[in-house]
Design a protein around this motif. Structure first.
Motif, short mmCIF file in Angstrom:
data_model
loop_
_atom_site.label_atom_id
_atom_site.label_comp_id
_atom_site.label_asym_id
_atom_site.label_seq_id
_atom_site.Cartn_x
_atom_site.Cartn_y
_atom_site.Cartn_z
N GLY A 96 -7.01 -7.96 7.56
CA GLY A 96 -8.06 -8.37 8.49
C GLY A 96 -8.33 -7.31 9.54
O GLY A 96 -7.42 -6.69 10.06
N THR A 97 -9.60 -7.07 9.83
CA THR A 97 -9.92 -6.06 10.83
C THR A 97 -11.19 -6.47 11.59
O THR A 97 -12.09 -7.07 11.02
CB THR A 97 -10.10 -4.67 10.18
N TYR A 98 -11.21 -6.17 12.87
CA TYR A 98 -12.36 -6.52 13.69
C TYR A 98 -13.46 -5.48 13.60
O TYR A 98 -14.60 -5.74 13.92
CB TYR A 98 -11.96 -6.69 15.16
N SER A 99 -13.10 -4.25 13.21
CA SER A 99 -14.14 -3.23 13.15
C SER A 99 -13.80 -2.17 12.12
O SER A 99 -12.68 -2.10 11.62
CB SER A 99 -14.33 -2.61 14.54
N PHE A 100 -14.79 -1.38 11.77
CA PHE A 100 -14.60 -0.36 10.74
C PHE A 100 -14.19 0.96 11.37
O PHE A 100 -14.91 1.94 11.35
CB PHE A 100 -15.89 -0.18 9.95
N TRP A 110 0.87 -1.16 0.00
CA TRP A 110 0.00 0.00 0.00
C TRP A 110 0.91 1.22 0.00
O TRP A 110 1.94 1.20 0.66
CB TRP A 110 -0.90 0.02 1.23
N PRO A 111 0.52 2.26 -0.71
CA PRO A 111 1.43 3.41 -0.79
C PRO A 111 1.75 3.96 0.60
O PRO A 111 0.85 4.18 1.41
CB PRO A 111 0.65 4.43 -1.64
N GLY A 112 3.03 4.14 0.86
CA GLY A 112 3.44 4.82 2.09
C GLY A 112 3.52 3.96 3.32
O GLY A 112 4.05 4.37 4.34
N VAL A 113 2.99 2.76 3.28
CA VAL A 113 3.06 1.91 4.47
C VAL A 113 3.62 0.54 4.09
O VAL A 113 3.76 0.22 2.92
CB VAL A 113 1.67 1.74 5.13
N THR A 114 3.91 -0.26 5.09
CA THR A 114 4.59 -1.51 4.83
C THR A 114 3.65 -2.70 4.75
O THR A 114 4.07 -3.80 4.52
CB THR A 114 5.61 -1.80 5.94
N VAL A 115 2.37 -2.45 4.98
CA VAL A 115 1.44 -3.57 4.94
C VAL A 115 1.28 -4.04 3.49
O VAL A 115 1.19 -3.23 2.57
CB VAL A 115 0.07 -3.16 5.51
N SER A 126 -7.81 1.84 14.41
CA SER A 126 -6.90 1.88 15.55
C SER A 126 -5.53 1.27 15.23
O SER A 126 -4.59 1.49 15.96
CB SER A 126 -7.52 1.22 16.78
N SER A 127 -5.42 0.52 14.15
CA SER A 127 -4.08 0.06 13.78
C SER A 127 -3.86 0.37 12.31
O SER A 127 -4.79 0.71 11.58
CB SER A 127 -3.93 -1.44 14.04
N GLU A 128 -2.61 0.23 11.90
CA GLU A 128 -2.26 0.54 10.53
C GLU A 128 -3.06 -0.33 9.55
O GLU A 128 -3.56 0.15 8.55
CB GLU A 128 -0.76 0.31 10.34
N ASP A 129 -3.19 -1.60 9.89
CA ASP A 129 -3.95 -2.53 9.05
C ASP A 129 -5.38 -2.04 8.84
O ASP A 129 -5.89 -2.00 7.74
CB ASP A 129 -4.05 -3.90 9.75
N GLU A 130 -6.02 -1.69 9.98
CA GLU A 130 -7.42 -1.28 9.92
C GLU A 130 -7.58 0.00 9.12
O GLU A 130 -8.50 0.15 8.33
CB GLU A 130 -7.98 -1.08 11.33
N LEU A 131 -6.63 0.92 9.33
CA LEU A 131 -6.68 2.20 8.63
C LEU A 131 -6.70 1.99 7.12
O LEU A 131 -7.45 2.65 6.40
CB LEU A 131 -5.46 3.04 9.03
#
Lengths: 676, 86
Positions: A60-64, A34-39, A67-72
């Motif tokens: 994967g995310t538990y909610s919309f 993803w641009p700018g991040v390491t995920v 709170s974490s880079e992944d979720e963002l």
């Protein structure tokens, strides 16, 4: 409109999303960033009736909310890039919790398809889900799938395509009287100020009320004082009338709605029989057996990786490169010496030094993917957390340390699963102290020469020496972790709240895909760095023109001469050792080869001459230095990438140099004092 | 948090004190924003019913079952969650 039809897969961790992605796209997938991040950004192409459908696998995310880079990443992608259809993958056996994310997605106006994945697992658990009723109550199509058996995939694609250009009314959850009213007010104001459209105003209003950071940034709330005031007043109103923070209140309302959905659509038959997960957990997390079994499993992984992956498979690659080197050398017999040296020593030697590790990585990642996909990795963190938290570390850090004993790069990559920034940063920064497989050739050489044939009690001394280095690495890592958690990251919180997913038998296909992906990225990223450094070292060793390559007159030799005095207090203040250590920053396994070069003996005869330059004590000090000083180039690269900061990469190099040097000096001085 | 009885006669206690295999219901979560949000996302909110299923070999973390799945949580974090045993 030539844009490809795009669907985004979103869902909780462990919902089988990645298996679904793999089955939908097969080999037509690739991993990017993803641009700018390491995920990692995974996308692929699915085919339906000859039509290409782009599929994006969101983290994967538990909610919309963010709170974490992944979720963002998941949230931002859905709101801004607007995929044609959002496919919410739901673990059917765990539908109740999975619906929390679904409700939030449905509050938006985008097209949503709900997928009840792992439908067979739910059936086995005697859970019956009324799909039609669920679809009606939620106002979105519902499809049942079993990714591992390729069931329901075509129906899913057909359903997704059917949503094209359709309009879906966002789900209007009843949040109760004070809330419904204030949500409408905020939504209206959002529309009036042009910050939101009629479609997403309600979702954004709810999110603003929840004080969600992403929503606040998205509408740039701080620039609109009037709106800010409305939100503040609304929050206050809910707080006084409902008695809770809006965040708690709204979540409660969602779960109330979910309870209603479950009551209406899900039937659970009570069963007395224990399922596989419960029976396995009885053994694997058993009070007395759990921890010994954990160490046995880790030991087996290490043995298989080293024995099968490195020694057996790795030797083929090594031999192949040796043969290739000889062959090319023969071909280039008439080429200029400089060019030949570059091709043989830098290109083939450099690339070879990376590729020799590929079989090891393949084997290790296959086994690690098995542990991850089967659900055991979560148990490993659960088992080790008490021991680790005693020194200020997290259970998952134990997993990272074990993975790191194969390769520090892999260990650092495995810290991604840590939630809190504190735990993640500490995990990254202490991983380089774990003795990896690249240090082993150095130990094997020195321990063999200086401690071989001797015994301490019934144990061979060389084995004990190597064991002591592994132990020292763990002790330094744990101590550094403790210090970091008490100083640099003192303010940051750590917690352990983690799902223990059911045990599952991973499919061979997904294991092979994971193995390939992770190794491929290692070869690409680490390969370029190691290759660059090897080429640089090669250049330093042959210039100025005319010197014997790798001699004391070369730039490398001169650099070694300058640095040598620094290592005198540690007992190895020779230019040759200094050069070997410089090269070792490139790749630690290159230290042995460098000694072979600078002593002019080649690797085979090294053991005959080392005795002239080292005593057993200074040899041990040198091994301690090799273990602890600076992470290798590939590790430095991954630290920079994972922390997204050059500063932390530099810090890691600097503090490990100080610790490595300090420990080597300590060992040598203490040993000298004791008359060793 | 004291051990006390509520009006329905159930015992109030913190989550880490609930005995093995006992059932309970969440009453109040007294945590900072970040942790509470994590718990909310994981389905643990006021009113959620759960069963204590086990503990790690060294006694910590504990494993509870809620909404049909298993969740591991450190005792130190569980201390801040008030529950009633049912």
């Amino acid at each position: 409109m030539n844009r490809e039809f795009t669907i985004a897969l979103v869902g909780n961790p462990n919902c089988g999303k990645t298996s679904l992605f793999n089955i939908m796209t097969g080999s037509r997938q690739h991993v990017g960033n993803w641009p700018g991040v390491t995920v990692e950004r995974k996308e692929g192409i699915a085919k339906y009736n000859g039509r290409n459908i782009k599929v994006i696998d969101l983290p994967g995310t538990y909610s919309f909310s963010a709170s974490s880079e992944d979720e963002l990443i998941a949230v931002r992608y859905i709101l801004q890039d607007k995929p044609d259809v959002v496919v919410n993958v739901i673990d059917s056996g765990n539908i109740e919790r999975n619906l929390y994310l679904a409700l939030q997605l449905l509050e938006m106006n985008s097209q949503v398809v709900l997928v009840l994945n792992m439908f067979d697992e739910a059936e086995k658990k005697h859970i019956k889900i009324d799909q039609a009723k669920l679809a009606k109550l939620l106002g979105a199509p519902v499809v049942a799938t079993i990714a591992t058996r390729n069931y329901g995939i075509q129906e899913l694609l057909a359903t997704a395509l059917k949503q094209e250009k359709q309009h879906r009314e966002p789900l209007k959850l009843d949040y109760g009287t004070p809330a419904n009213q204030v949500i409408a007010e905020i939504a209206k104001e959002l529309e009036e100020t042009g910050l939101a459209t009629a479609q997403d105003s309600r979702l954004l209003a709810v999110k603003l009320l929840e004080n969600d950071q992403f929503a606040r940034d998205y509408v740039q709330l701080e620039k609109f004082p009037a709106l800010q005031e409305t939100v503040k007043r609304a929050s206050q109103k809910i707080r006084t009338e409902a008695g809770f923070d809006p965040e708690i209140y709204l979540a409660d309302k969602r779960y109330e709605f979910i309870s209603m959905l479950v009551r209406e659509c899900v039937q659970r038959e009570a069963t007395q029989s224990q399922d596989l997960t419960e029976r396995l957990d009885k053994v694997l997390t058993h009070k007395w057996l759990g921890i010994p079994l954990f160490f046995i499993i880790m030991f087996l992984i290490y043995q298989i990786t080293m024995g099968f992956g490195n020694d057996f498979l790795g030797s083929y690659v090594e031999n192949a490169f040796a043969l290739l080197g000889e062959y090319i050398s023969g071909l280039m017999a008439n080429s200029p010496e400089l060019l030949r040296s570059f091709v043989i020593d830098a290109v083939i030697g450099g690339v070879g030094s990376v590729l020799v590790f590929v079989p090891l990585m393949f084997t290790m990642y296959f086994l690690i993917s098995f542990l991850e996909d089967s659900g055991y990795m979560a148990r490993a963190a659960y088992l080790m957390d008490r021991l680790m938290s005693a020194v200020g570390l997290h259970g998952k850090t134990a997993v990272a340390m074990i993975v790191g004993s194969g390769c520090n790069v892999a260990g650092i990559m495995s810290t991604r699963t840590l939630d809190s920034k504190k735990d993640r940063m500490i995990g990254i920064l202490i991983s380089p102290f774990i003795s990896c497989s690249a240090r082993l050739p150095v130990y094997a050489l020195f321990a063999g020469v200086f401690f071989g044939g001797k015994k301490v009690g019934i144990f061979p001394a060389s084995g004990l020496v190597i064991f002591s280095l592994y132990l020292l690495g763990i002790i330094i890592a744990v101590t550094a972790g403790k210090l970091l958690s008490k100083t640099v990251f003192k303010q940051e919180k750590s917690y352990f709240i983690m799902e223990l997913p059911p045990y599952r038998i991973p499919t061979l296909k997904s294991l092979l895909i994971h193995m390939w992906e992770k190794t491929e990225s290692f070869v690409k990223k680490a390969g370029t760095i190691i290759f660059g450094i090897v080429a640089l070292i090669w250049a330093l060793s042959i210039f100025p023109v005319g010197v014997t390559p790798g001699s004391v007159e070369s730039i490398l030799g001169k650099l070694g001469t300058i640095l040598a005095p620094i290592f005198s207090p540690a007992g190895f203040g020779t230019w040759e050792s200094a050069v070997a250590l410089i090269v070792g920053v490139g790749a630690k396994e290159a230290i042995v080869a460098t000694f072979g070069m600078v002593y002019g003996t080649g690797e085979e005869m090294l053991s005959n001459v080392l005795g002239q330059y080292f005593t057993p004590l200074s040899a041990y000090a040198f091994m301690v230095m090799t273990l602890l000083y600076s992470p290798c180039a590939a590790t430095i690269g991954i630290i920079k990438k994972e922390t997204n900061s050059l500063k932390w990469a530099f810090f890691s190099v600097a503090y490990s140099l100080v610790i490595g040097w300090g420990m080597a000096v300590l060992v040598y001085q203490l040993g000298t004092f004791l008359g060793l | 948090m004291d051990t006390a009885n509520n009006k329905s006669g159930n015992k109030y206690l913190s989550l880490d004190k609930v005995p093995m295999n006992a059932n309970g219901r969440i009453v109040n979560i007294n945590m900072d924003h970040l942790m509470r949000k994590k718990l909310t996302d994981m389905g643990l909110v006021r009113g959620t019913e759960f069963t204590v299923k086990g503990q790690a070999p060294l006694g910590d973390p504990i494993k509870i079952n809620l909404r049909g799945y298993d969740l591991a949580i450190r005792k130190n974090d569980a201390k801040q969650i008030l529950v009633e045993q049912i």
